[in-house]
Design a protein around this motif. Structure first.
Motif, PDB file in Angstrom:
ATOM      1  N   ALA A 335      35.919 -32.290 -87.018  1.00  0.00           N
ATOM      2  CA  ALA A 335      36.178 -33.697 -87.340  1.00  0.00           C
ATOM      3  C   ALA A 335      37.578 -34.093 -86.864  1.00  0.00           C
ATOM      4  O   ALA A 335      37.780 -35.190 -86.324  1.00  0.00           O
ATOM      5  N   THR A 336      38.535 -33.203 -87.040  1.00  0.00           N
ATOM      6  CA  THR A 336      39.900 -33.472 -86.565  1.00  0.00           C
ATOM      7  C   THR A 336      39.930 -33.683 -85.062  1.00  0.00           C
ATOM      8  O   THR A 336      40.516 -34.656 -84.557  1.00  0.00           O
ATOM      9  N   PRO A 365      52.371 -37.038 -84.264  1.00  0.00           N
ATOM     10  CA  PRO A 365      51.483 -36.677 -85.384  1.00  0.00           C
ATOM     11  C   PRO A 365      50.076 -36.315 -84.927  1.00  0.00           C
ATOM     12  O   PRO A 365      49.447 -35.404 -85.485  1.00  0.00           O
ATOM     13  N   VAL A 366      49.602 -37.016 -83.894  1.00  0.00           N
ATOM     14  CA  VAL A 366      48.269 -36.711 -83.360  1.00  0.00           C
ATOM     15  C   VAL A 366      48.273 -35.333 -82.711  1.00  0.00           C
ATOM     16  O   VAL A 366      47.331 -34.546 -82.865  1.00  0.00           O
ATOM     17  N   GLY A 367      49.362 -35.034 -81.988  1.00  0.00           N
ATOM     18  CA  GLY A 367      49.474 -33.726 -81.346  1.00  0.00           C
ATOM     19  C   GLY A 367      49.510 -32.598 -82.362  1.00  0.00           C
ATOM     20  O   GLY A 367      48.883 -31.547 -82.165  1.00  0.00           O
ATOM     21  N   ILE A 368      50.217 -32.804 -83.460  1.00  0.00           N
ATOM     22  CA  ILE A 368      50.272 -31.782 -84.509  1.00  0.00           C
ATOM     23  C   ILE A 368      48.872 -31.530 -85.068  1.00  0.00           C
ATOM     24  O   ILE A 368      48.450 -30.382 -85.261  1.00  0.00           O
ATOM     25  N   ALA A 369      48.144 -32.622 -85.333  1.00  0.00           N
ATOM     26  CA  ALA A 369      46.779 -32.488 -85.852  1.00  0.00           C
ATOM     27  C   ALA A 369      45.884 -31.749 -84.861  1.00  0.00           C
ATOM     28  O   ALA A 369      45.124 -30.843 -85.242  1.00  0.00           O
ATOM     29  N   GLY A 370      45.977 -32.105 -83.583  1.00  0.00           N
ATOM     30  CA  GLY A 370      45.148 -31.460 -82.568  1.00  0.00           C
ATOM     31  C   GLY A 370      45.458 -29.988 -82.429  1.00  0.00           C
ATOM     32  O   GLY A 370      44.539 -29.154 -82.320  1.00  0.00           O
ATOM     33  N   ILE A 371      46.728 -29.629 -82.411  1.00  0.00           N
ATOM     34  CA  ILE A 371      47.119 -28.226 -82.251  1.00  0.00           C
ATOM     35  C   ILE A 371      46.695 -27.398 -83.461  1.00  0.00           C
ATOM     36  O   ILE A 371      46.178 -26.282 -83.326  1.00  0.00           O
ATOM     37  N   LEU A 372      46.896 -27.938 -84.665  1.00  0.00           N
ATOM     38  CA  LEU A 372      46.464 -27.217 -85.871  1.00  0.00           C
ATOM     39  C   LEU A 372      44.947 -27.007 -85.865  1.00  0.00           C
ATOM     40  O   LEU A 372      44.455 -25.934 -86.240  1.00  0.00           O
ATOM     41  N   ALA A 373      44.194 -28.036 -85.456  1.00  0.00           N
ATOM     42  CA  ALA A 373      42.738 -27.906 -85.395  1.00  0.00           C
ATOM     43  C   ALA A 373      42.329 -26.887 -84.346  1.00  0.00           C
ATOM     44  O   ALA A 373      41.388 -26.095 -84.559  1.00  0.00           O
ATOM     45  N   PHE A 422      41.283 -24.942 -77.464  1.00  0.00           N
ATOM     46  CA  PHE A 422      42.591 -25.095 -76.824  1.00  0.00           C
ATOM     47  C   PHE A 422      42.578 -26.240 -75.807  1.00  0.00           C
ATOM     48  O   PHE A 422      43.537 -27.018 -75.725  1.00  0.00           O
ATOM     49  N   VAL A 423      41.514 -26.345 -75.027  1.00  0.00           N
ATOM     50  CA  VAL A 423      41.418 -27.410 -74.024  1.00  0.00           C
ATOM     51  C   VAL A 423      41.391 -28.779 -74.691  1.00  0.00           C
ATOM     52  O   VAL A 423      42.041 -29.722 -74.237  1.00  0.00           O
ATOM     53  N   ALA A 424      40.644 -28.904 -75.799  1.00  0.00           N
ATOM     54  CA  ALA A 424      40.503 -30.198 -76.462  1.00  0.00           C
ATOM     55  C   ALA A 424      41.672 -30.524 -77.376  1.00  0.00           C
ATOM     56  O   ALA A 424      42.044 -31.700 -77.504  1.00  0.00           O
ATOM     57  N   GLY A 425      42.270 -29.512 -77.999  1.00  0.00           N
ATOM     58  CA  GLY A 425      43.296 -29.780 -79.007  1.00  0.00           C
ATOM     59  C   GLY A 425      44.722 -29.548 -78.564  1.00  0.00           C
ATOM     60  O   GLY A 425      45.649 -30.094 -79.177  1.00  0.00           O
TER      61      GLY A 425
END
Length: 775
Positions: A335-336, A365-373, A422-425
């Motif tokens: 979902a993230t 903030p979006v990058g942090i969410a993507g990397i954590l996901a 990794f490619v998406a987030g």
């Protein structure tokens, strides 16, 4: 509980009248509906974790054993929390993502209806109720996938999804009916106590195949998986809600719910292992050959669903535990990533991963969410994804059959999913920001708050997995029929074989990320094999089906009413004639016949003369009059045989029909011969055969023994129960009132249609007169 389920539908109805208020700043208020539902279901965590099962039942169709039965246990509670919790974030996100959209209220209506349908599905304890909500999810998702209805691609994707999942719905209905035939109940809870008898039944295999068909089509298992990537044409909130956390897991839910009833058999377990294994590995490999972020996430979703089916097929307590945890893991990180993808598309107007980099500089903030996901999807500590991966490996490692093969399949799948995550987030946010995105601005906090919150939850649950083990995970395992008393989630399980496999997965997956770069060349390479893909085979079958349908329609529906009637009569003649051949046993007792009077002979001769005159006359008006004569002759026959009520009815209908025909004749062209001699001869023979068949059937009915029980019942109860002295009228209005109501409804609908056509024609005539006056 019923109120909670209906809330989404009631909100959708409310939007029909007050939708305009939810198109502006008030759109945020729509998110209060799923938030309230989440709070409602959250309060049941305590009782359910203590082993309580909440049951609610409301009468619906008791004569058929169908009721609105609902059951809240660990499994249904988990899905209810996901549906309402992620639903709240999606509603919140949508208020900004579709801000200013002219159909935002309509979108909220579809989304709320889907939420209600999903809640009804996972809470249903009656199979017919479950089927109804199952179909409602397909219908509402059709509107959501095709929301951008001006796009041909969106419409095609919506139709494909509806077609595939609709077939699964029919299979589910057939399975429900067959299970009822075996167990004598539609209640899933009651079936639990009959699992052994169901497993020993001769139709067990058929039931299993029907349930599999429903689950595999809904949860996009190979070879029915192709509808899900196509559904990515939908707006991002739809992809987030339907295709990561809710609808696509409905099939998995069905398999989990019926594992205690149908599971434990080699057919059940082996089939799920094979289908789930093929799906997870096949789809994970596909992520390498995609450049669209949604495409990557779609295939990784299919792979994750394959893992859940695979774990369900293992059938062990460890596998059920891993599946329960992985449902949460996947919902949070997927979902993230979908929400992050939506933000990227919303701000940069592209989802092409080859054109994305360095976005951390403009949307941190979006990058942090993507990397954590991405870290959670890769199973890297200290996220909940690591806990889920360890449990999955442990369940596969302890498998009693084909352990090495299963371990290789699951490890390879996890490697490719790490690459996809990794490619998406990560890839869109690291590196140098391209010049084409130099002017990209940071999104509104309403957009980045939901994905960041989900990503942080994935981290919190990883650091402190005890938050979810006893309250949520244990009841799920128990609901699947396994002992959950010794279950304790932990981030660290020690340095063992499973941990080594995790390190290997992370190492190879990370290396793969740096070695293989998404490119159009790779995507084109995969496109060369498109002709043998299930989607291509489906499209070919669809084209053949359309061609056959067009031929069938052109042949039978050719616009000639007489041909339609001829085909119907021919079908009846063949069907009824086949049944009557060799089974007729009537004997005409001429001595029992009443004396034929001159009045009857005269009326019959008039009737025959009227029929022949109608057939052979060259005048429409004369044919109508002759048909009226035929009707009046039948009225006389009714009178002779003491049926004055039928005679009056017949007289009224014939008189009205003649008048209407005469009025219509003034608008018709002159009499034309539209059939040749051979056609008329064919129709005459068919009519004669049909008349002979009806006469034979009437004689056969007369020869049957008369059972007066039904007639006596109506005669005795007509006045007592319906207070009517005319038995025929009482039967039509009271005893068969529903049939009469439907007939009246059909006539009313036809009348409205005729009125609409007449009104349309009048409008066209007025427009033409206006145009002529302007000239």
């Amino acid at each position: 509980m019923l109120t909670a389920i209906l809330t989404g539908f009631l909100f959708s109805i409310f939007l029909v009248f007050a939708g305009r208020f939810f198109k502006g700043k008030l759109s945020l208020l729509a998110s209060l509906i799923p938030l309230g539902l989440f709070i409602y279901f959250f309060q049941f965590i305590g009782p359910v974790s203590n082993g309580e099962v909440i049951m609610r039942s409301y009468q619906w169709i008791p004569s058929f054993g169908v009721d609105l039965g609902f059951k809240l246990d660990g499994l249904s509670l988990l899905f209810s929390l996901l549906i309402s919790g992620i639903g709240f974030l999606v509603f919140f996100y949508t208020s900004s993502y579709l801000k200013g959209h002219q159909y935002l209220d309509r979108f909220y209506g579809y989304l709320a209806s889907f939420m209600g349908a999903m809640l009804g599905l996972v809470l249903s304890d009656n199979m017919i109720t479950l089927f109804v909500f199952w179909e409602l999810t397909s219908i509402t998702s059709f509107f959501l996938i095709g929301f951008n209805n001006t796009s041909g691609a969106s419409r095609r994707s919506a139709l494909t999804a509806l077609g595939i999942t609709g077939i699964g719905g029919l299979l589910l209905l057939a399975g429900a009916l067959l299970l009822n035939n075996i167990s004598g109940t539609y209640s899933i809870s009651e079936m639990l106590s009959m699992s052994e008898a169901i497993g020993d039944h001769e139709h067990y295999l058929t039931v299993v195949l029907l349930i599999f068909g429903a689950a595999f089509t809904k949860s996009a298992q190979f070879p029915f998986h192709f509808w899900l990537p196509g559904a990515m044409k939908a707006p991002t909130p739809v992809s987030t809600y339907l295709h990561s956390a809710t609808m696509v897991k409905a099939g998995v839910y069905l398999l989990m719910r019926f594992t205690p009833v149908l599971g434990g058999d080699n057919i059940w377990n082996t089939s799920l292992l094979v289908v789930g294994g093929i799906t997870m590995l096949y789809s994970a490999v596909h992520t390498i050959f995609r450049t669209d972020l949604k495409g990557i996430l779609a295939y990784s979703t299919i792979s994750a669903l394959g893992i859940l089916v695979f774990l369900t097929g293992l059938g062990t307590r460890e596998a059920f535990l891993a599946a329960a945890v992985f449902i949460i893991v996947h919902a949070l990180y997927k979902a993230t990533l979908f929400l992050v993808t939506g933000i990227i598309d919303h701000q940069t107007h592209t989802r092409d991963v080859t054109r994305l980099a360095g976005l951390n500089k403009v949307m941190l903030p979006v990058g942090i969410a993507g990397i954590l996901a991405a870290i959670s999807s890769a199973g890297i500590p200290p996220t909940i994804g690591f806990v889920g991966k360890e449990l999955t490996y442990e369940a596969s490692f302890h498998s009693e059959t084909l352990m090495i093969l299963l371990m290789v399949a699951i490890v390879l799948t996890k490697i490719f999913l790490l690459y996809a995550g990794f490619v998406a987030g990560i890839k869109p946010f690291i590196g140098k920001l391209p010049e084409e995105h130099a002017q990209v601005k940071s999104p509104d906090f309403v957009l980045w708050t939901p994905p960041l919150l989900l990503a942080i939850l994935g981290l919190v649950f990883g650091v402190a997995p005890f938050i979810i083990d006893t309250p949520i995970i244990k009841p799920v395992v128990e609901a699947m029929g396994a002992d959950a008393s010794e279950i304790h989630l932990a981030l660290w399980h020690g340095f063992n074989t499973v941990f080594i496999l995790s390190l290997i997965t992370i190492g190879i997956g990370t290396a793969l990320y740096f070695i293989i770069k998404p490119s159009e060349k790779l995507e084109a390479a995969a496109g060369r094999f498109e002709f043998i893909s299930p989607e291509s085979l489906y499209e070919r079958f669809n084209r053949i089906f359309i061609d056959v349908s067009n031929f069938w329609t052109d042949f039978f529906q050719n616009g000639y009413l007489r041909n339609y009637i001829s085909i119907i009569i021919l079908f009846l003649v063949v069907l009824v004639g086949y049944i009557l051949i060799g089974s007729t046993n009537f004997v005409i007792d001429y001595h029992s016949l009443s004396r034929i009077t001159v009045y009857e002979i005269t009326a019959t001769l008039i009737l025959i003369a009227g029929i022949f005159y109608t057939v052979f006359t060259q005048s429409r008006l004369a044919a109508v009059v002759a048909m009226g004569v035929v009707g009046l002759a039948i009225c006389l026959i009714f009178v002779f045989y003491s049926a004055p009520d039928l005679a009056m009815t017949q007289f009224s209908i014939d008189t009205l029909t003649v008048i209407l025909f005469v009025l219509v004749l003034y608008k018709l062209p002159k009499y034309l011969k539209l059939s040749d001699y051979k056609t008329r001869l064919r129709d005459g023979i068919l009519s004669a055969v049909f008349g002979l068949l009806v006469a034979t059937l009437a004689l056969q009915v007369i020869a049957e023994p008369v059972n007066k029980e039904i007639g006596e019942y109506y005669a005795q109860n007509a006045y007592l129960e319906a207070h009517g002295k005319n038995v025929v009228n009482v039967i039509l209005v009271d005893f068969r009132g529903v049939d009469t109501l439907i007939e009246i409804s059909v006539l009313s609908i036809a009348a409205v249609g005729v009125f609409g056509l007449m009104k349309l024609r009048l409008k066209m005539a007025d427009r033409k007169r206006y145009q002529d006056s302007q000239k």
